[in-house]
Design an enzyme around this catalytic site. Structure first.
Site, PDB file in Angstrom:
ATOM      1  CG  ASN A 155      -6.554  -1.171   1.305  1.00  0.00           C
ATOM      2  OD1 ASN A 155      -5.876  -0.743   0.379  1.00  0.00           O
ATOM      3  ND2 ASN A 155      -6.019  -1.704   2.390  1.00  0.00           N
TER       4      ASN A 155
ATOM      5  CG  HIS B  93      -3.434   3.283   2.359  1.00  0.00           C
ATOM      6  ND1 HIS B  93      -4.069   2.887   1.201  1.00  0.00           N
ATOM      7  CD2 HIS B  93      -3.205   2.146   3.070  1.00  0.00           C
ATOM      8  CE1 HIS B  93      -4.218   1.574   1.215  1.00  0.00           C
ATOM      9  NE2 HIS B  93      -3.716   1.106   2.327  1.00  0.00           N
TER      10      HIS B  93
ATOM     11  CB  CYS C 123      -0.945   0.006   1.190  1.00  0.00           C
ATOM     12  SG  CYS C 123      -1.968  -1.456   1.258  1.00  0.00           S
TER      13      CYS C 123
HETATM   14  O1  UT7 Z   1      -3.500  -1.978   3.580  1.00  0.00           O
HETATM   15  C1  UT7 Z   1      -3.752  -3.170   4.292  1.00  0.00           C
HETATM   16  C2  UT7 Z   1      -3.760  -2.880   5.684  1.00  0.00           C
HETATM   17  N1  UT7 Z   1      -4.867  -3.442   6.396  1.00  0.00           N
HETATM   18  C3  UT7 Z   1      -5.452  -2.716   7.347  1.00  0.00           C
HETATM   19  O2  UT7 Z   1      -5.162  -1.562   7.532  1.00  0.00           O
HETATM   20  C4  UT7 Z   1      -6.440  -3.372   8.240  1.00  0.00           C
HETATM   21  C5  UT7 Z   1      -6.362  -2.761   9.609  1.00  0.00           C
HETATM   22  N2  UT7 Z   1      -7.354  -3.393  10.477  1.00  0.00           N
HETATM   23  C6  UT7 Z   1      -8.648  -3.044  10.410  1.00  0.00           C
HETATM   24  O3  UT7 Z   1      -9.048  -2.207   9.615  1.00  0.00           O
HETATM   25  C7  UT7 Z   1      -9.561  -3.696  11.392  1.00  0.00           C
HETATM   26  O4  UT7 Z   1      -8.807  -4.438  12.327  1.00  0.00           O
HETATM   27  C8  UT7 Z   1     -10.627  -4.633  10.722  1.00  0.00           C
HETATM   28  C9  UT7 Z   1     -11.625  -3.798   9.913  1.00  0.00           C
HETATM   29  C10 UT7 Z   1      -9.951  -5.645   9.829  1.00  0.00           C
HETATM   30  C11 UT7 Z   1     -11.394  -5.366  11.821  1.00  0.00           C
HETATM   31  O5  UT7 Z   1     -12.028  -4.407  12.653  1.00  0.00           O
HETATM   32  P1  UT7 Z   1     -11.884  -4.512  14.235  1.00  0.00           P
HETATM   33  O6  UT7 Z   1     -12.669  -3.422  14.808  1.00  0.00           O
HETATM   34  O7  UT7 Z   1     -10.403  -4.571  14.561  1.00  0.00           O
HETATM   35  O8  UT7 Z   1     -12.594  -5.882  14.533  1.00  0.00           O
HETATM   36  P2  UT7 Z   1     -12.010  -7.161  15.289  1.00  0.00           P
HETATM   37  O9  UT7 Z   1     -11.110  -7.932  14.390  1.00  0.00           O
HETATM   38  O10 UT7 Z   1     -11.493  -6.723  16.622  1.00  0.00           O
HETATM   39  O11 UT7 Z   1     -13.330  -7.992  15.510  1.00  0.00           O
HETATM   40  C12 UT7 Z   1     -14.404  -7.513  16.344  1.00  0.00           C
HETATM   41  C13 UT7 Z   1     -15.571  -8.479  16.221  1.00  0.00           C
HETATM   42  C14 UT7 Z   1     -15.170  -9.928  16.373  1.00  0.00           C
HETATM   43  O12 UT7 Z   1     -16.239 -10.585  17.038  1.00  0.00           O
HETATM   44  P3  UT7 Z   1     -16.145 -10.910  18.608  1.00  0.00           P
HETATM   45  O13 UT7 Z   1     -14.903 -11.737  18.777  1.00  0.00           O
HETATM   46  O14 UT7 Z   1     -16.034  -9.572  19.279  1.00  0.00           O
HETATM   47  O15 UT7 Z   1     -17.415 -11.640  18.859  1.00  0.00           O
HETATM   48  C15 UT7 Z   1     -15.086 -10.422  14.969  1.00  0.00           C
HETATM   49  O16 UT7 Z   1     -15.295 -11.800  14.858  1.00  0.00           O
HETATM   50  O17 UT7 Z   1     -16.166  -8.355  14.916  1.00  0.00           O
HETATM   51  C16 UT7 Z   1     -16.180  -9.643  14.286  1.00  0.00           C
HETATM   52  N3  UT7 Z   1     -15.965  -9.462  12.855  1.00  0.00           N
HETATM   53  C17 UT7 Z   1     -16.956  -9.238  11.983  1.00  0.00           C
HETATM   54  N4  UT7 Z   1     -18.282  -9.154  12.112  1.00  0.00           N
HETATM   55  C18 UT7 Z   1     -19.020  -8.903  11.026  1.00  0.00           C
HETATM   56  C19 UT7 Z   1     -14.773  -9.427  12.197  1.00  0.00           C
HETATM   57  N5  UT7 Z   1     -14.987  -9.193  10.897  1.00  0.00           N
HETATM   58  C20 UT7 Z   1     -16.338  -9.078  10.739  1.00  0.00           C
HETATM   59  C21 UT7 Z   1     -17.152  -8.823   9.622  1.00  0.00           C
HETATM   60  N6  UT7 Z   1     -18.496  -8.745   9.812  1.00  0.00           N
HETATM   61  N7  UT7 Z   1     -16.653  -8.639   8.378  1.00  0.00           N
END
Ligand code: UT7
Length: 330
Positions: free
Chosen positions: A287, A257, A116
């Protein structure tokens, strides 16, 4: 004392596929929903290539627009730099295929790979060739077709990624009020496994087993990347302001980005950038990796959010781990 010549942006362009992949579409494919994706990322839809379209399709679309806006022809170019992690094919470089599609012969063409941050790396390379006096007109493209390495069974990654390209024509200038006035590049290789594709390289050569194990798709440690991203985006903004002796008032637009709206707002809030000074189009494209910053910049120009005389900060981070920034006077 500033060094001259400097690289100025003479033209910008973008390339996006027509096909839309909305949150509603993803709801049908995965255990996710529009509300979660919108709240956690700011993304509503992304663009995805159709059969017959590829990295070069989008790159050439962006390149032709940038060349036309610069008021030159492809024959006037001295160098083509293409930033991508989703090459047209493993061999040769995507830049060479782009050169052929543009109908140019003989000029150097090569790829830069920094995920990226790739466009910022490419822009820096192009700018350096101009500053040394070696070349006068350089085409820099950032492009990725992330749909080709996205696991649509993984809700932690597939909601984020899309396809897109952006390009700029850099020209030599002696105008001290114009050009790329600062670039900064960094990498921290110990974080290589935060975002990676396990197979398809020499460490794990492609086999029926790697395909069956879904090892050709992006694996990401989302929360770890999130923390890294906020820290580095904040650092980049601080570095760009400090090195160029700028205040927030001096900056017309930050073009970050397009990775996650929460990361963008957390980073820019630290310096009290008002959101009118932060360009965001993540809702439409998600992204697009190396395509993200140049696609946003091209769109900002087209919409009149930036124009001649604007001072712009670009900031990106990505796999590697890499992070990079630039300050440009348009
Ligand atoms: O250029 C590439 C670089 N990549 C990035 O910059 C990604 C950076 N990371 C992020 O943007 C975020 O970490 C994500 C968008 C990928 C995830 O968001 P988050 O707020 O960090 O969510 P999390 O992984 O902490 O998950 C929170 C909850 C979990 O459920 P529990 O364990 O709290 O019950 C996940 O299982 O949300 C759940 N979850 C979802 N639910 C619905 C994770 N993905 C999804 C989804 N839909 N797509």
């Amino acid at each position: 004392m500033a060094n001259f010549p400097r690289a100025a942006i003479a033209g910008l362009g973008s390339g996006i596929p027509e096909k839309v992949l909305s949150n509603a579409d993803l709801e049908k494919m995965l255990d996710t929903n529009d509300e979660w994706i919108t709240q956690r990322t700011g993304i509503k839809e992304r663009r995805i290539v159709s059969p017959g379209q590829s990295t070069v399709t989008l790159a050439v679309q962006a390149a032709k627009e940038a060349i036309a806006q610069a008021g030159i022809t492809a024959d006037d170019l001295d160098l083509i730099v293409c930033a991508t992690i989703t090459p047209e094919m493993p061999l040769p470089t995507t830049a060479c295929v782009i050169q052929s599609e543009l109908g140019v012969k003989g000029i150097p063409a090569f790829d830069v790979v920094a995920a990226c941050s790739g466009y910022l790396y490419g822009l820096t390379v192009g700018s350096q060739f101009i500053m040394t006096g070696k070349y006068k007109r350089v085409l820099v493209i950032g492009v990725d077709v992330l749909s080709s390495m996205t696991d649509y069974e993984d809700r932690g990654t597939s909601i984020l990624f899309g396809d897109g390209a952006g390009a700029a024509v850099l020209v030599a200038t002696d105008d001290e009020d114009k050009g790329i006035i600062h670039t900064v590049l960094h990498a921290e290789g110990s974080g290589w496994n935060y975002i990676h594709v396990p197979a398809g390289g020499t460490r794990k050569v492609t086999s029926a087993e790697t395909v069956a194990n879904r090892e050709h798709f992006i694996k990401m440690r989302g929360r770890d990347v999130y923390k890294f991203a906020v820290e580095k985006m904040q650092w980049l903004l601080g570095d760009c302001l400090e090195k160029c002796n700028l205040t927030v008032d001096d900056v017309d637009m930050v073009i970050p980005h397009q990775v996650n709206l929460r990361i963008i707002t957390s980073a820019t809030r630290k310096f009290n950038f008002p959101m009118e000074k932060v360009f965001v189009n993540i809702d439409k494209y998600g992204n697009t990796s190396a395509g993200s910053v140049p696609l946003a910049m091209s769109e900002a120009w087209r919409e009149g959010a930036i124009g001649p005389g604007s001072t712009v900060i670009l900031a990106a981070f990505g796999a590697g781990l890499t992070w990079a920034g630039a300050v440009i006077k348009l």
